[in-house]
Motif scaffolding. Sequence first.
Motif, mmCIF file in Angstrom:
data_model
loop_
_atom_site.group_PDB
_atom_site.id
_atom_site.type_symbol
_atom_site.label_atom_id
_atom_site.label_comp_id
_atom_site.label_asym_id
_atom_site.label_seq_id
_atom_site.Cartn_x
_atom_site.Cartn_y
_atom_site.Cartn_z
ATOM 1 N N ALA A 250 0.816 -1.214 0.000
ATOM 2 C CA ALA A 250 0.000 0.000 0.000
ATOM 3 C C ALA A 250 0.846 1.257 0.000
ATOM 4 C CB ALA A 250 -0.924 -0.009 1.226
ATOM 5 N N GLU A 251 2.099 1.163 0.487
ATOM 6 C CA GLU A 251 2.972 2.345 0.502
ATOM 7 C C GLU A 251 3.460 2.717 -0.893
ATOM 8 O OE1 GLU A 251 5.671 -1.206 0.893
ATOM 9 O OE2 GLU A 251 3.713 -0.596 1.666
ATOM 10 N N ASP A 252 3.305 1.809 -1.849
ATOM 11 C CA ASP A 252 3.634 2.047 -3.248
ATOM 12 C C ASP A 252 5.104 2.439 -3.398
ATOM 13 O OD1 ASP A 252 2.237 1.789 -5.773
ATOM 14 O OD2 ASP A 252 2.651 3.916 -6.077
ATOM 15 N N ILE A 253 5.377 3.598 -3.992
ATOM 16 C CA ILE A 253 6.783 4.000 -4.189
ATOM 17 C C ILE A 253 7.357 4.663 -2.940
ATOM 18 C CG2 ILE A 253 6.478 4.282 -6.673
ATOM 19 C CD1 ILE A 253 6.540 7.355 -6.148
ATOM 20 N N TYR A 254 6.555 4.825 -1.900
ATOM 21 C CA TYR A 254 7.005 5.564 -0.718
ATOM 22 C C TYR A 254 7.641 4.597 0.281
ATOM 23 C CZ TYR A 254 4.519 9.168 -3.112
ATOM 24 O OH TYR A 254 4.125 10.062 -4.082
ATOM 25 N N VAL A 255 8.808 4.128 -0.109
ATOM 26 C CA VAL A 255 9.583 3.164 0.665
ATOM 27 C C VAL A 255 10.741 3.906 1.332
ATOM 28 C CG1 VAL A 255 10.979 1.060 0.549
ATOM 29 C CG2 VAL A 255 9.005 1.336 -0.965
ATOM 30 N N GLY A 256 11.005 3.587 2.598
ATOM 31 C CA GLY A 256 12.154 4.172 3.273
ATOM 32 C C GLY A 256 12.080 5.682 3.333
#
Length: 931
Positions: A250-256
Motif C-alpha cells: 500500500a505504501e507504493d513507491i514511498y519506501v524508506g
Amino acid sequence: MSEFQLDQEAYRQTACQAVAEGCVLIKNENKTLPLQKGDRVAVFGRMAANYYKSGLGSGGLVNTRYVTGILDALMASDGIRLDKKLLKIYEDWNASHPLDKGHGWGTVPWNQEEMPIDEATVAEAAEADDVALVIIGRTAGEDQDNAAKEGSYLLTATERDLIRKVSKHFTRTAVLLNVGNIIDMNWVEEDKVPAVMYVWQGGQEGGNGVLSVLTAEQSPSGKLSDTIAKSIQDYPSTANFGNQYENIYAEDIYVGYRYFETFAKDRVLYPFGFGLSYTTFKMAGQIAGDSDSPFVNISATVTNTGEYEGKEVAQLYVKKPQGALGQPARELVAFEKTRALLPGESTKVIFTIPKYAIASFDDSGVTGHKNAYVLEEGSYEFYLGSDVRSAQLIGSFRQEFAVVSQLEEIYAPVKPFKRMKPSVSGNYYELKYEDAPLRTIGAYERMEANKPQEIAYTGDRGIVLADVYHGKATMDEFLAQLSAEDLIVLFRGEGMSSPKVTPGTGSAFGGLSENLRHFGIPAGCTTDGPSGIRMDCGTKAFSLPNGTSLGCTFNVELVESLYAFEGKELRKNRIDALLGPGLNIHRNPLCGRNFEYISEDPVLTGKMGAAMIRGLSCVGSTGTIKHFMGNNQEYSRNDVNGVMSQRAAREIYLKGFEISVREGKARSVMTTYGPVNGIWTSSHYDLNTIVLRKEWGFDGIVMTDWWARGSIENQPGDRKCRAAMIAAGNNLYMVVDDQTDMKQDDILAAYQSGELTLGQLQENARSILGFLLKSPAMLYEMNEISQEELDERAIVEEGDIDFENIITYDSDEEGTLRIENPDWNPQQGDFEVFATNIQRKGMYNIRITAHSDLNDLAQLPISVSFDNQLRGILTFQGSNGAKVTKEMEISEVFAPTHYVKLYFGASGMVIDSVEIYWVHSIKAPFDDMEA
C-alpha cells in the motif's frame, strides 16, 4: 602464476577496506572514538568472543579458513591494552553458557544469551580503564525474519542493563553493533550512550576492518543504506508485513526515506545516507541543465574541513514537481565517494544524470501517456549533501512535459487496493490514498501472440557447440539437431552438489546427459552466494562482508575490486556463475534476508549490484542477480502473494535489477519462490520476457530458485508446473536429481498436447546455450584453458584421517555393514569417521537414512569420502520429521579394512542409520594373470 591464481593478501586487504568503509558512526561524544594509543580498553558483551561473520541460510554458509572477530583484532593490536580480568570473567561465563547453534538453516536464534553484569564489576573496570566497548550481536536469514521483540529488532533487558551501567561509569563508551540489518535505536538517547557504530557482519576479515576504524587508521566513512525510524510501526510497510498469504504494498513507491521525507520527517532518528566521521566536510555544487538536453550536469566540490584524513560521500537528490502523479520529497539520483582527503584538501565530483533517471512511470494514464516514463512539467530541484536530510538546494531547471520512454503494461495487479499519494498544501505533504490501476491485458495474450517460430528438426548433423563458438555453424543449425526430449532435458539443472561439476556446489546444468554431451554441450556450474562461495563438501572459500555492509560503503569502485577477487576465486574453483548478488529492496527492517541485500533505495542497490557483476566478469565469471522480484519477506515465501502497482514495481522493486542489467551487463537472473499479483514469478511472461529481454535488452539465462514452484493464473504454485516456466522465459529449473526423468513434471505432456511448442523449447535452449558459449565451461570443453589453471583448481579439503580411537564395524557374510541409530546429530562442519571390516570383495554402495524437523527448502548435504577420497555428496532436504533415505555408489572393495568419512555441510538433521552393502562382484587386480 596464472591470471586466476589468487593474491590472498590483496584479497584480504580489499575485504578489510570494504569492512572499514561500511562502518557507520551514528554518534560520537566525549571524544570516545577513535581509540588512542595506550588506551586501556574494557570489552563488554558475550558477542565479543562470538563474532557473527554473516547471516543464516544459503547466503551465509561459507566454509572459511578463519574468522577474525573484533576481540581477536583488538588482542592482536600493539597499541591497545585490554582489561584481562574482565575478559576472564566473560571467558568463564561463556564456557558455562555455550553458544546456542540452533538446529540448522533457519533455526539459529536471533541473539545469544547475554551475561548479566553487576554494578561493582563495571565500576571496578571503570577505575582501571579509559574506554569501554560494548559489542551487541544479531543474526537472521533465510526462512527466518526478524521480529519486533526483544532479542531481535529490540535489545533485551539484559543488554539494556549492560549498556546503561557501562555508559554510567565510563565517560567514553562505544556500542558496536555486529548485525546484518538495522535495529531499534531508541536506547541510544534513553540510555545516554556516548558513541555508537554499526559495524555489520564483515565476513572473515570483519574484526580487522573494524579495528582500522576504531584506531583511526582510517576515519569512518560509511553511510546508512536505510532510514532508522523511532519505531518499527513508523515504517509504512509494517502494517502489511508478515502475512502468511498476502502482502499488500500500500505504501507504493514511498519506501524508506521516500516515505519519511515526504510524510513523517519527525519520526526519523537517523536519516538515509547519514554517517559521521572523525573529520568534517563541506560541499558546494552547481547545476547545468535545461528542458531540451537529455542530461543534467552537476559539479560538486568537497572539502575536508577537519583534523583527520577522511572520505566523504557526495549524495545528489532530486525534488520533482508533484504534477498529476505525485512524488516523494526527495529521491537519490547519484552519489560518489571521494578519495581520502587530507585536512584542508578539496576534490571535485562531476555528475551526469540522464533524464530517464529522473523520469516517473505513469501506470494510470493520468498524464495522458499510460505505461510511459514521463517528465512532468515544472521545476526540478537538486539537493547535494552527506545525507538525505542535510542535503542543500544547489539549483534547478524548468522542464517542459516530455515522454522519455513509452512502454507497455506489465505485471499489473488484479486485486483492487488503495495506494499512497501525497496531496500538497503549501510546504506540507498530506498523506492521501488512491485506487491502484488494475490489469487490463490478459496474463497470456502477448505470450500466445509472440510464440517463437519453430526451427525444423534435422536430427544429428555432426555439429557440436564448439562449431557455433568458432563461427562454423549458426545457433539455429545447432538447435535443429536437438530433439524435443533433448531440449526438455536441457531445461533441468541437477544438484545440489552434482558430481558432474565442482564438488559441493549448488547446481550443474547444460550438458549433463549422454546425448547432450554428444553435441559438445559443457556442464555449467553455479553456487551460492552473496557473502562468499559456498561449497557444501567443506572446501574453504573467502567469506565476504554482507550486502548491507557493502551498501553502506557507497563506494562502487571498492566493491567492484572486491568482487574481482571473488571472480578469480570462482574461476579457480571452476564455477561459472555465483548465485548473487541479492538485489531485493529493504522494504522493511524485519525481513530476515536483508543482510544479503543492499539498501532501501533502488539506485544505490542497482549501482552496487552492477559493480559486483562487473567485478565478477573481469575474468570471465559472472553473478546471478536475485531474487527477481519482490522477495521482501521470508515468512511464507513460497506462498505469500505480493500485491503491488506497476509503478512501484518499475520504480522501486525492478529498478536495481534494471541498473545491474543495463550498466553491469548481468547475464544470469534468478526468480523468486513466491507469486506477485497472483502469478509465481518463475512463470510470468511479462517479467521474464517483456521487461527483462524486450525492454532491458537482457541476453542471458533466467533460472528458478531451488525447488521452486511454477503456476498458471488462478492456480496454486506447483513444483511440477514447469511448462509455464519455459513459456514465460524462465530457462532453467533448479534443481532435480535426474535430468532425464520425463515423469517428474508436466513438460513432455504439454509438448505432446501442443500447449508448449517446439519453438518455445528451442528459444529456451538458445538462452542456455548462449550463456554457456560465454562461460568458462565452454573453454574447458574446448581445452582452451592451460594445464596450469586446471592444476590450481581448488580441491576438497578433506584432511587426513586420525586413525586413533576409530570404531570398526564388521559386515555380515553377504558383505552388508549396518550402523543403526548411531546417535549422530551433527552441526555444520562436523564429521564422523569409522572403519570397515568387509570380507567380500565387490562394488559397494552406501545408504544413509536421516530425518530433519526443518522444512523442505533446508539444504542438508553429506559429503562421503572413502579412504580419504571424496566419492560424492548426498543432498538431503528438510523433511518435517519424516525419515528419508539416499544412496550412491562409493567404491570397489578388495581388502577388508577401509575408512569412511561423512562431512556434514549443515546442521539440522539426525542420522538414523548408515548401511554399506555389496552390489555386484568385480575382478581384483591381477585376477586374470597366470601365476
